[in-house]
Design a protein around this motif. Structure first.
Motif, PDB file in Angstrom:
ATOM      1  N   TYR A 192       7.460 -14.100  -9.623  1.00  0.00           N
ATOM      2  CA  TYR A 192       8.701 -14.835  -9.370  1.00  0.00           C
ATOM      3  C   TYR A 192       9.442 -14.289  -8.154  1.00  0.00           C
ATOM      4  CZ  TYR A 192       8.323 -17.552 -13.645  1.00  0.00           C
ATOM      5  OH  TYR A 192       7.898 -18.442 -14.608  1.00  0.00           O
ATOM      6  N   THR A 193       9.127 -13.060  -7.768  1.00  0.00           N
ATOM      7  CA  THR A 193       9.640 -12.503  -6.517  1.00  0.00           C
ATOM      8  C   THR A 193       8.433 -12.193  -5.642  1.00  0.00           C
ATOM      9  OG1 THR A 193      11.562 -11.523  -7.638  1.00  0.00           O
ATOM     10  CG2 THR A 193      11.014 -10.677  -5.450  1.00  0.00           C
ATOM     11  N   PRO A 194       7.977 -13.156  -4.823  1.00  0.00           N
ATOM     12  CA  PRO A 194       6.780 -12.937  -4.000  1.00  0.00           C
ATOM     13  C   PRO A 194       6.938 -11.717  -3.097  1.00  0.00           C
ATOM     14  CG  PRO A 194       7.370 -15.265  -4.015  1.00  0.00           C
ATOM     15  CD  PRO A 194       8.504 -14.528  -4.662  1.00  0.00           C
ATOM     16  N   GLY A 195       5.929 -10.858  -3.098  1.00  0.00           N
ATOM     17  CA  GLY A 195       5.980  -9.667  -2.272  1.00  0.00           C
ATOM     18  C   GLY A 195       6.928  -8.614  -2.783  1.00  0.00           C
ATOM     19  N   GLY A 196       7.380  -8.755  -4.018  1.00  0.00           N
ATOM     20  CA  GLY A 196       8.363  -7.823  -4.557  1.00  0.00           C
ATOM     21  C   GLY A 196       7.791  -6.504  -5.025  1.00  0.00           C
ATOM     22  N   PHE A 197       6.460  -6.406  -5.111  1.00  0.00           N
ATOM     23  CA  PHE A 197       5.863  -5.157  -5.581  1.00  0.00           C
ATOM     24  C   PHE A 197       4.933  -4.612  -4.514  1.00  0.00           C
ATOM     25  CE2 PHE A 197       3.501  -2.114  -8.011  1.00  0.00           C
ATOM     26  CZ  PHE A 197       4.394  -1.702  -8.993  1.00  0.00           C
ATOM     27  N   THR A 198       5.128  -3.344  -4.180  1.00  0.00           N
ATOM     28  CA  THR A 198       4.282  -2.714  -3.172  1.00  0.00           C
ATOM     29  C   THR A 198       4.062  -1.255  -3.532  1.00  0.00           C
ATOM     30  OG1 THR A 198       3.998  -2.348  -0.784  1.00  0.00           O
ATOM     31  CG2 THR A 198       6.210  -2.052  -1.687  1.00  0.00           C
ATOM     32  N   CYS A 199       3.029  -0.669  -2.974  1.00  0.00           N
ATOM     33  CA  CYS A 199       2.736   0.747  -3.206  1.00  0.00           C
ATOM     34  C   CYS A 199       2.442   1.428  -1.882  1.00  0.00           C
ATOM     35  CB  CYS A 199       1.518   0.920  -4.121  1.00  0.00           C
ATOM     36  SG  CYS A 199       1.779   0.423  -5.842  1.00  0.00           S
ATOM     37  N   GLY A 237      -0.441 -16.183   3.889  1.00  0.00           N
ATOM     38  CA  GLY A 237       0.601 -15.781   4.820  1.00  0.00           C
ATOM     39  C   GLY A 237       1.070 -14.343   4.728  1.00  0.00           C
ATOM     40  N   SER A 238       0.511 -13.536   3.836  1.00  0.00           N
ATOM     41  CA  SER A 238       0.974 -12.148   3.697  1.00  0.00           C
ATOM     42  C   SER A 238      -0.183 -11.231   3.335  1.00  0.00           C
ATOM     43  CB  SER A 238       2.055 -12.030   2.615  1.00  0.00           C
ATOM     44  OG  SER A 238       3.213 -12.748   2.969  1.00  0.00           O
ATOM     45  N   THR A 239      -0.094  -9.984   3.813  1.00  0.00           N
ATOM     46  CA  THR A 239      -1.128  -8.983   3.537  1.00  0.00           C
ATOM     47  C   THR A 239      -0.488  -7.625   3.256  1.00  0.00           C
ATOM     48  OG1 THR A 239      -2.840 -10.057   4.870  1.00  0.00           O
ATOM     49  CG2 THR A 239      -3.093  -7.719   4.504  1.00  0.00           C
ATOM     50  N   TRP A 240      -1.075  -6.928   2.280  1.00  0.00           N
ATOM     51  CA  TRP A 240      -0.764  -5.512   2.043  1.00  0.00           C
ATOM     52  C   TRP A 240      -2.012  -4.723   2.391  1.00  0.00           C
ATOM     53  CZ3 TRP A 240      -3.334  -2.046  -1.139  1.00  0.00           C
ATOM     54  CH2 TRP A 240      -2.714  -0.802  -1.346  1.00  0.00           C
ATOM     55  N   GLN A 241      -1.858  -3.733   3.278  1.00  0.00           N
ATOM     56  CA  GLN A 241      -2.988  -2.900   3.685  1.00  0.00           C
ATOM     57  C   GLN A 241      -2.700  -1.452   3.316  1.00  0.00           C
ATOM     58  OE1 GLN A 241      -3.135  -3.939   7.914  1.00  0.00           O
ATOM     59  NE2 GLN A 241      -5.080  -4.988   7.533  1.00  0.00           N
ATOM     60  N   ARG A 242      -3.641  -0.845   2.634  1.00  0.00           N
ATOM     61  CA  ARG A 242      -3.440   0.531   2.187  1.00  0.00           C
ATOM     62  C   ARG A 242      -3.255   1.486   3.363  1.00  0.00           C
ATOM     63  NH1 ARG A 242      -6.368   2.797  -3.002  1.00  0.00           N
ATOM     64  NH2 ARG A 242      -5.643   4.960  -3.026  1.00  0.00           N
ATOM     65  N   GLU A 243      -3.984   1.252   4.438  1.00  0.00           N
ATOM     66  CA  GLU A 243      -3.897   2.119   5.615  1.00  0.00           C
ATOM     67  C   GLU A 243      -2.490   2.149   6.181  1.00  0.00           C
ATOM     68  OE1 GLU A 243      -6.114   2.695   9.964  1.00  0.00           O
ATOM     69  OE2 GLU A 243      -6.546   0.952   8.700  1.00  0.00           O
ATOM     70  N   HIS A 244      -1.795   1.031   6.065  1.00  0.00           N
ATOM     71  CA  HIS A 244      -0.422   0.931   6.569  1.00  0.00           C
ATOM     72  C   HIS A 244       0.516   0.555   5.420  1.00  0.00           C
ATOM     73  CE1 HIS A 244      -2.161   1.131  10.557  1.00  0.00           C
ATOM     74  NE2 HIS A 244      -2.903   0.075  10.297  1.00  0.00           N
ATOM     75  N   SER A 245       0.295   1.151   4.259  1.00  0.00           N
ATOM     76  CA  SER A 245       1.019   0.712   3.072  1.00  0.00           C
ATOM     77  C   SER A 245       2.516   1.013   3.141  1.00  0.00           C
ATOM     78  CB  SER A 245       0.406   1.342   1.816  1.00  0.00           C
ATOM     79  OG  SER A 245       0.368   2.758   1.913  1.00  0.00           O
ATOM     80  N   GLY A 246       2.923   1.888   4.069  1.00  0.00           N
ATOM     81  CA  GLY A 246       4.346   2.121   4.241  1.00  0.00           C
ATOM     82  C   GLY A 246       5.091   0.894   4.725  1.00  0.00           C
ATOM     83  N   ARG A 247       4.358  -0.047   5.301  1.00  0.00           N
ATOM     84  CA  ARG A 247       4.984  -1.279   5.789  1.00  0.00           C
ATOM     85  C   ARG A 247       5.200  -2.295   4.674  1.00  0.00           C
ATOM     86  NH1 ARG A 247       0.964  -2.223  10.998  1.00  0.00           N
ATOM     87  NH2 ARG A 247       1.481  -0.281  12.116  1.00  0.00           N
TER      88      ARG A 247
END
Length: 313
Positions: free
Chosen positions: A193-200, A284-294
């Motif tokens: 329900y919150t797109p992109g709301g969870f990251t590591c 339209g969105s990507t999470w990359q572990r190498e740059h996970s701080g972003r």
């Protein structure tokens, strides 16, 4: 089904101790380009989003409010929320589930507890929750919790602490409500329900030596399907051409496929530390572990709407 669960069973704990545990999952505070994370006895300062990772953490952010979790806590949160999604339960059920496991186990799959209490929910085999092995299986334990919750009349309208108490029957019934704010953030982010709301933010992936590099993608696929279910994930995942089987694309089902794709993406990121996930993409969105701080960044992923792509090391 009739309500079941352990009789009052917790040892007394002070209000101060309960508050300390609640604060461990309270929102992080960011200022400018520097992010300071306060933990018991330590301060970690990350000055740049591409700086070396000092400490692995996951974050749920909704409407500017955040709460942080360890990778272990995130993995269990993904299971609790993912099963709610699989069963077609509302986000409110996931909020109740997360608040319960924060209070009962600190989002850890414990092999001990008061009397014979075990697992995420500290369920007691002697009270009919299952065998010791079953209640320490996060999937089994979560389903057992929801089996009782859905039989609670009007649980969607009840206060979190009331709904949880009717399932758990704890000796400290008011404690669950203390964790509602962070539970709502985690549930909203991981239900999509919150797109992109969870990251590591994680260290470099290391494939599990016990299962072997070649088996890692199939294990990740198996775990995703266990969490989200064949009711949500359509058919077998497609192996993305040119990735040597390292990238799998999942199609999600129904009119709500876009949200479900974000729910599956959140599960993959939350479980990345366990399954050596290095990249997760939705439309339209990507999470990359190498740059996970972003965190999540805009990208031309080529992933169709209502689908999610997961790449492992």
């Amino acid at each position: 089904m009739p309500a079941r669960g352990p009789a009052p069973r917790r040892l007394p704990r002070s209000a101060a101790a309960a508050n300390r545990r609640a604060r461990r999952l309270r929102p992080l505070v960011a200022a400018g380009a520097a992010l300071t994370v306060l933990t018991a006895g330590a301060v970690w300062l990350v000055r740049d989003e591409d700086a070396p990772v000092v400490r692995q953490r996951c974050t749920a952010t909704v409407d500017g409010e955040s709460t942080s979790l360890s990778p272990e806590q995130a993995r269990h949160a993904a299971t609790v929320v993912g099963i709610a999604v699989r069963r077609g339960l509302p986000a409110r059920a996931a909020t109740i589930g997360i608040a319960t496991v924060i209070q009962e186990s600190g989002l850890r799959n414990l092999d001990h507890g008061d009397r014979d209490s075990l697992g995420l929910f500290q369920q007691r085999p002697s009270q009919g929750w299952g065998t010791p092995e079953q209640v320490q299986d996060p999937v089994f334990a979560t389903n057992a919790f929801y089996d009782v919750l859905v039989e609670v009349d009007g649980y969607r309208e009840l206060e979190v602490t009331d709904a949880a108490q009717r399932v758990q029957r704890s000796g400290f019934p008011l404690a669950y409500g203390d964790h509602e704010p962070e539970a709502r953030l985690v549930a909203s982010a991981l239900t999509g329900y919150t797109p992109g709301g969870f990251t590591c933010r994680l260290r470099q992936a290391e494939p599990d030596a016990q299962i072997g590099t070649d088996d890692q993608p199939s294990l990740a696929a198996q775990r995703l399907r266990e969490a989200m279910g064949t009711e949500v994930v359509q058919g077998e995942p497609r192996v993305v051409p040119g990735t040597n089987g390292k990238a799998l694309e999942y199609a999600l089902d129904g009119e709500d496929a876009s949200r479900l794709a974000w729910a599956a993406a959140g599960w993959a990121v939350a479980s990345a530390a366990e399954h050596a996930v290095v990249e997760v993409s939705v439309e339209g969105s990507t999470w990359q572990r190498e740059h996970s701080g972003r965190g999540w960044v805009p990208a031309d992923t080529g992933v169709p709407a209502g689908s999610v792509r997961v790449r492992v090391a």
